[in-house]
Design a protein around this motif. Structure first.
Motif, PDB file in Angstrom:
ATOM      1  N   LYS A  83       0.915  -1.477   0.346  1.00 35.98           N
ATOM      2  CA  LYS A  83       0.187  -0.160   0.222  1.00 35.98           C
ATOM      3  C   LYS A  83       0.747   1.099   0.249  1.00 35.98           C
ATOM      4  O   LYS A  83       1.854   1.389   0.378  1.00 35.98           O
ATOM      5  N   LEU A  84       0.679   1.643  -0.964  1.00 35.31           N
ATOM      6  CA  LEU A  84       1.645   3.670  -1.036  1.00 35.31           C
ATOM      7  C   LEU A  84       1.657   4.304   0.750  1.00 35.31           C
ATOM      8  O   LEU A  84       0.428   3.878   1.278  1.00 35.31           O
ATOM      9  N   ILE A  85       2.581   4.488   0.309  1.00 33.79           N
ATOM     10  CA  ILE A  85       2.781   5.702   2.110  1.00 33.79           C
ATOM     11  C   ILE A  85       2.887   6.948   0.789  1.00 33.79           C
ATOM     12  O   ILE A  85       3.747   6.977   0.054  1.00 33.79           O
ATOM     13  N   THR A  86       2.408   8.244   1.498  1.00 33.96           N
ATOM     14  CA  THR A  86       2.277   9.529   0.632  1.00 33.96           C
ATOM     15  C   THR A  86       3.194  10.277   2.207  1.00 33.96           C
ATOM     16  O   THR A  86       2.344  10.725   2.833  1.00 33.96           O
ATOM     17  N   ILE A  87       4.133  10.345   1.625  1.00 35.79           N
ATOM     18  CA  ILE A  87       4.803  11.512   2.940  1.00 35.79           C
ATOM     19  C   ILE A  87       4.831  12.818   2.156  1.00 35.79           C
ATOM     20  O   ILE A  87       5.512  13.578   0.995  1.00 35.79           O
ATOM     21  N   ALA A  88       4.214  13.830   2.125  1.00 33.93           N
ATOM     22  CA  ALA A  88       3.645  15.954   1.875  1.00 33.93           C
ATOM     23  C   ALA A  88       4.712  16.721   1.653  1.00 33.93           C
ATOM     24  O   ALA A  88       5.479  16.146   2.728  1.00 33.93           O
ATOM     25  N   ILE A  94       7.148   4.148  10.571  1.00 35.26           N
ATOM     26  CA  ILE A  94       5.865   4.319   8.616  1.00 35.26           C
ATOM     27  C   ILE A  94       5.322   3.249   8.048  1.00 35.26           C
ATOM     28  O   ILE A  94       6.218   2.657   7.500  1.00 35.26           O
ATOM     29  N   THR A  95       4.233   2.983   8.586  1.00 32.48           N
ATOM     30  CA  THR A  95       3.322   1.779   8.175  1.00 32.48           C
ATOM     31  C   THR A  95       3.018   1.843   6.793  1.00 32.48           C
ATOM     32  O   THR A  95       2.431   3.110   6.488  1.00 32.48           O
ATOM     33  N   ILE A 122       0.551  11.459   5.544  1.00 31.58           N
ATOM     34  CA  ILE A 122       1.073  12.018   6.136  1.00 31.58           C
ATOM     35  C   ILE A 122       1.210  13.535   5.722  1.00 31.58           C
ATOM     36  O   ILE A 122       2.086  13.850   4.478  1.00 31.58           O
ATOM     37  N   GLY A 123      -0.068  14.250   6.030  1.00 34.98           N
ATOM     38  CA  GLY A 123       0.036  15.165   5.606  1.00 34.98           C
ATOM     39  C   GLY A 123       1.202  17.226   5.183  1.00 34.98           C
ATOM     40  O   GLY A 123       2.164  16.808   6.981  1.00 34.98           O
ATOM     41  N   ARG A 124       1.225  17.761   4.299  1.00 31.27           N
ATOM     42  CA  ARG A 124       1.828  18.861   4.877  1.00 31.27           C
ATOM     43  C   ARG A 124       2.248  20.173   5.986  1.00 31.27           C
ATOM     44  O   ARG A 124       1.805  20.038   6.692  1.00 31.27           O
ATOM     45  N   HIS A 125       3.649  19.613   5.972  1.00 29.82           N
ATOM     46  CA  HIS A 125       4.248  20.075   7.207  1.00 29.82           C
ATOM     47  C   HIS A 125       3.737  19.281   8.525  1.00 29.82           C
ATOM     48  O   HIS A 125       3.624  20.231  10.036  1.00 29.82           O
ATOM     49  N   SER A 126       3.554  18.673   8.659  1.00 35.13           N
ATOM     50  CA  SER A 126       2.937  18.291   9.997  1.00 35.13           C
ATOM     51  C   SER A 126       4.622  17.597  10.382  1.00 35.13           C
ATOM     52  O   SER A 126       5.559  17.405   9.841  1.00 35.13           O
ATOM     53  N   VAL A 127       4.492  17.276  11.927  1.00 31.05           N
ATOM     54  CA  VAL A 127       5.699  16.427  12.739  1.00 31.05           C
ATOM     55  C   VAL A 127       5.257  15.336  13.523  1.00 31.05           C
ATOM     56  O   VAL A 127       4.422  15.567  14.206  1.00 31.05           O
ATOM     57  N   ILE A 128       6.256  14.038  13.059  1.00 28.10           N
ATOM     58  CA  ILE A 128       5.917  13.238  14.028  1.00 28.10           C
ATOM     59  C   ILE A 128       7.062  13.044  14.834  1.00 28.10           C
ATOM     60  O   ILE A 128       8.430  12.821  14.327  1.00 28.10           O
ATOM     61  N   LYS A 184      -1.841   5.763  11.117  1.00 32.34           N
ATOM     62  CA  LYS A 184      -3.179   5.489  10.409  1.00 32.34           C
ATOM     63  C   LYS A 184      -2.395   7.144   9.902  1.00 32.34           C
ATOM     64  O   LYS A 184      -1.631   8.036  10.671  1.00 32.34           O
ATOM     65  N   ASP A 185      -3.390   8.064   8.598  1.00 29.98           N
ATOM     66  CA  ASP A 185      -2.796   9.127   8.582  1.00 29.98           C
ATOM     67  C   ASP A 185      -3.158  10.124   9.458  1.00 29.98           C
ATOM     68  O   ASP A 185      -3.511   9.884  10.206  1.00 29.98           O
TER      69      ASP A 185
END
Length: 206
Positions: free
Chosen positions: A140-145, A156-157, A162-168, A176-177
């Motif tokens: 399943k595609l992972i998308t990091i903005a 990251i599973t 992960i949306g734009r300008h977010s911090v993990i 989850k998204d």
């Protein structure tokens, strides 16, 4: 080239023969001739990119690998596009010891700290009579903005966005998204802050 590759992928016998030419027996990395003479013409790298000498590049010509301008992949990282495309944007840092397994799309100005695993691959396990290592993989595609920062030792599973300008936060397990302009931490990762464009503050969530 894409239609030729599609033909091979859709024919199990041709696919098996092609893999024998591309990958040594009982191994998971491409043959030397593939790395030297085939991949450079199949994959794209932007201007002033850096891939450190001690990076493990398990990239194959039957899937995409693209690295944007001024991006860097640090030593001891592993990049693997064997089961899905790996696309990395511009001005992005893939830090020391990262493991990146496709399918994954990473945007521009993204920071991956150290020892992060981002894998779009999972092994099946449902058949109890067969080892998970022998069961079908599921991808399943992972998308990091753009503008995302991922802290050290995070995971990251598959299937996560992960949306734009977010911090993990460091050591987080993202299952989850995560929407844009959020801070998420923990196992499993949960959102603890969200940017408020009116007050221009990062508000804590209760």
């Amino acid at each position: 080239m894409p239609s030729f590759i599609s033909t091979i992928k859709s024919n199990p016998r041709l696919k098996k023969i092609a893999l024998l030419f591309l990958i040594p027996a009982n191994d998971h990395k491409p043959r030397l001739w593939v790395r030297w003479f085939l991949n450079p013409f199949r994959h794209t790298r932007g201007k002033q990119t850096i891939i450190r000498r001690k990076t493990r590049m398990d990239v194959f010509p039957f899937n995409e690998f693209n690295l944007g301008s001024r991006s860097i992949i640090e030593d001891f990282a592993t990049i693997n596009n064997g089961v899905g495309d790996v696309n990395i944007g511009e001005h992005t840092i893939i830090g020391l010891g990262n493991v990146i397994i496709g399918p994954i799309t990473i945007g521009n100005n993204v920071m991956f700290a150290q020892n992060i695993v981002a894998s779009g691959l999972n092994h099946g396990f449902e058949d109890a009579d067969v080892s998970p290592s022998q069961q079908k993989v599921n991808c399943k595609l992972i998308t990091i903005a753009d503008d995302v920062w991922i802290g050290a030792n995070s995971v990251i599973t598959a299937g996560v966005t992960i949306g734009r300008h977010s911090v993990i936060g460091a050591g987080s397990i993202v299952t989850k998204d995560i929407p844009e302009f959020c801070v998420a931490v923990g196992n499993p990762a949960r959102i603890i802050k969200k940017y408020n464009p009116v007050t221009k503050n990062w508000d804590k969530l209760t």
